[in-house]
Design an enzyme around this catalytic site. Structure first.
Site, PDB file in Angstrom:
ATOM      1  N   ASP A   1     -17.479  37.847  58.351  1.00 28.86           N
ATOM      2  CA  ASP A   1     -16.559  37.087  59.621  1.00 28.86           C
ATOM      3  C   ASP A   1     -17.013  35.372  59.048  1.00 28.86           C
ATOM      4  O   ASP A   1     -17.928  35.109  59.192  1.00 28.86           O
ATOM      5  CB  ASP A   1     -16.085  38.130  60.632  1.00 28.86           C
ATOM      6  CG  ASP A   1     -14.605  36.281  61.269  1.00 28.86           C
ATOM      7  OD1 ASP A   1     -14.366  36.381  60.762  1.00 28.86           O
ATOM      8  OD2 ASP A   1     -15.273  36.860  62.409  1.00 28.86           O
TER       9      ASP A   1
ATOM     10  N   ASP B   1     -16.052  32.845  61.671  1.00 28.95           N
ATOM     11  CA  ASP B   1     -15.686  31.910  62.660  1.00 28.95           C
ATOM     12  C   ASP B   1     -16.495  32.834  64.169  1.00 28.95           C
ATOM     13  O   ASP B   1     -15.384  33.978  64.105  1.00 28.95           O
ATOM     14  CB  ASP B   1     -13.980  31.227  63.430  1.00 28.95           C
ATOM     15  CG  ASP B   1     -13.668  30.649  62.827  1.00 28.95           C
ATOM     16  OD1 ASP B   1     -13.940  29.410  62.380  1.00 28.95           O
ATOM     17  OD2 ASP B   1     -12.444  30.333  62.436  1.00 28.95           O
TER      18      ASP B   1
ATOM     19  N   SER C   1      -5.358  32.129  61.564  1.00 28.69           N
ATOM     20  CA  SER C   1      -3.340  31.703  61.591  1.00 28.69           C
ATOM     21  C   SER C   1      -3.107  30.383  62.005  1.00 28.69           C
ATOM     22  O   SER C   1      -1.920  29.930  62.595  1.00 28.69           O
ATOM     23  CB  SER C   1      -3.478  32.488  63.099  1.00 28.69           C
ATOM     24  OG  SER C   1      -4.221  32.506  63.999  1.00 28.69           O
TER      25      SER C   1
END
Length: 399
Positions: A240, A242, A285
């Site tokens: 991943d 962040d 997002s």
């Protein structure tokens, strides 16, 4: 640069009309394996130095753009030897460059070979070249290398009866100033240039233990048909972004907002050194919410890649999901099976790369990362902060 001018006489009929680097190995020209591997490490320009059947090498350049790097070709008008071919390419060279033999495959972190080390300051002079070395059980086919610390001190003939020894792996990180050591052509890099550099204390060497094969004889060419597909199938680390690679300041999308997590780049380099594919998988997002666009995501990832390469690390590939069902930008307002906790990004990478599921894993900082891992059939490991290098070592079993 890739030396692709040899005759390949020991391969007999296989090289009567085909340059040795274009001999088919595992269903593809051998050069495909070399150029594809260079692309993994972020190399953008590759120069092929051709000789025998050079028109075939030139044709390959036109057909191999699928890998990403820009390929070009320089053909020697007459045999000039490996050192002579290098001299003829003088005007195309950067101040520092990577050089590969076109008939051998050596699986190592190519960026590590470029990193400065203790050999940079010995006697106050930088080495003119650094050689990737390999210890093998039977060195009967090869000349051997004598190493003291980080410096190559001498080259020796093939040991009588074979036996274990350190050999030249056929990959070099060089400085263009080395060309001043090539007075005329034809000239052999291995016989006429490197021994002199070693005698002057200007030649460094680093040992690596990755898979190695030279396709110069029929027996090893036969072995390569089976071994190369096996070697390129390897476990992967899916990371991943962040909260794992960078501190999560909230919708990070430019370098001024970016802060590396402690040990993040070193953790990626460790995985590179161990032979893992390393992939980035990240929900973004912020694109769907209108905070930034996809170009900002790609620009930040490009900057991250440059920063990592300067420290000997790289990501093999990246997937990001810009969609969200509650987005304010209509084009991105929808569900997506790429958005974690769905496993779409992981599964897409596993379709595009020869990933070995056994040994692969996901590291994330939220439950959605672990849910995506489970849905993809992989173990997931939670990162709660601190040093990512320490966490990766834990995942690797302390190795």
């Amino acid at each position: 640069m890739i030396l692709a001018g040899g005759l390949g006489t020991r391969l007999g009929e296989r090289t009567r009309d085909t340059p040795k680097p274009l001999v088919t190995v595992a269903g593809r020209p051998f050069l495909d394996h070399l150029v594809g591997n260079l692309a993994r490490f972020g190399f953008e320009r590759v120069l092929l130095l051709g000789g025998y059947r050079g028109e075939r090498i030139a044709g390959y350049c036109h057909d191999a753009s699928r890998f990403g790097p820009i390929l070009s070709c320089l053909l020697e008008p007459e045999p000039a030897g490996t050192g002579g071919a290098l001299l003829q390419a003088r005007d195309a060279l950067d101040e520092e460059f990577l050089l590969l033999n076109g008939d051998s495959f050596f699986d190592l972190n190519l960026l590590d070979l470029a990193l400065p080390g203790a050999d940079e300051t010995e006697n106050g002079e930088r080495p003119l070249a650094r050689v990737a070395l390999r210890r093998i059980a039977d060195a009967g086919r090869y000349g051997t290398v004598e190493l003291a610390g980080g410096r190559i001190t001498a080259f020796a003939e093939r040991p009588a009866g074979g036996g274990e020894a350190v050999i030249n792996g056929g990959i070099y990180w060089m400085r263009r100033a080395l060309l001043e050591r090539i007075a005329s052509t034809p000239c052999s890099l291995e016989r006429d240039v490197l021994p002199g550099l070693a005698a002057d204390g200007r030649l460094a060497g680093r040992c690596y233990d990755g898979a190695f094969i030279d396709i110069g004889i029929p027996e090893d060419l036969g072995r390569a048909q089976e071994l190369l597909p096996r070697w390129t199938r390897r476990p992967a680390a899916f990371l991943d972004r962040d909260g794992v690679l960078n501190v999560d300041h909230g919708y990070v999308h430019h370098r001024g907002h970016f802060e590396w997590v402690e040990g993040a780049v070193d953790a990626i380099k460790l995985l590179n050194d161990r032979g893992y594919y390393v992939f980035l998988i990240t929900n973004q997002s912020g694109v769907a919410r209108g905070y930034y666009d996809e170009q900002a995501v790609r620009a930040l990832h490009g900057w991250m890649g440059e920063a990592m390469r300067r420290r000997g690390a790289h990501l093999d590939d990246i997937r990001y999901c810009p969609y969200h069902p509650e987005g304010t930008v209509e084009a991105y307002r929808r569900p997506s099976d790429w958005r974690k906790p769905a496993p779409g990004m992981i599964l897409d990478l596993m379709r595009h790369w020869p990933v070995e599921p056994a040994g692969s894993f996901v590291i994330g900082d939220t439950a959605t990362d672990l849910q995506a891992a489970e849905a993809a059939g992989l173990p997931g490991h939670l990162f709660r902060g601190g040093s990512l290098l320490h966490r990766v070592r834990e995942v690797l079993g302390g190795r």
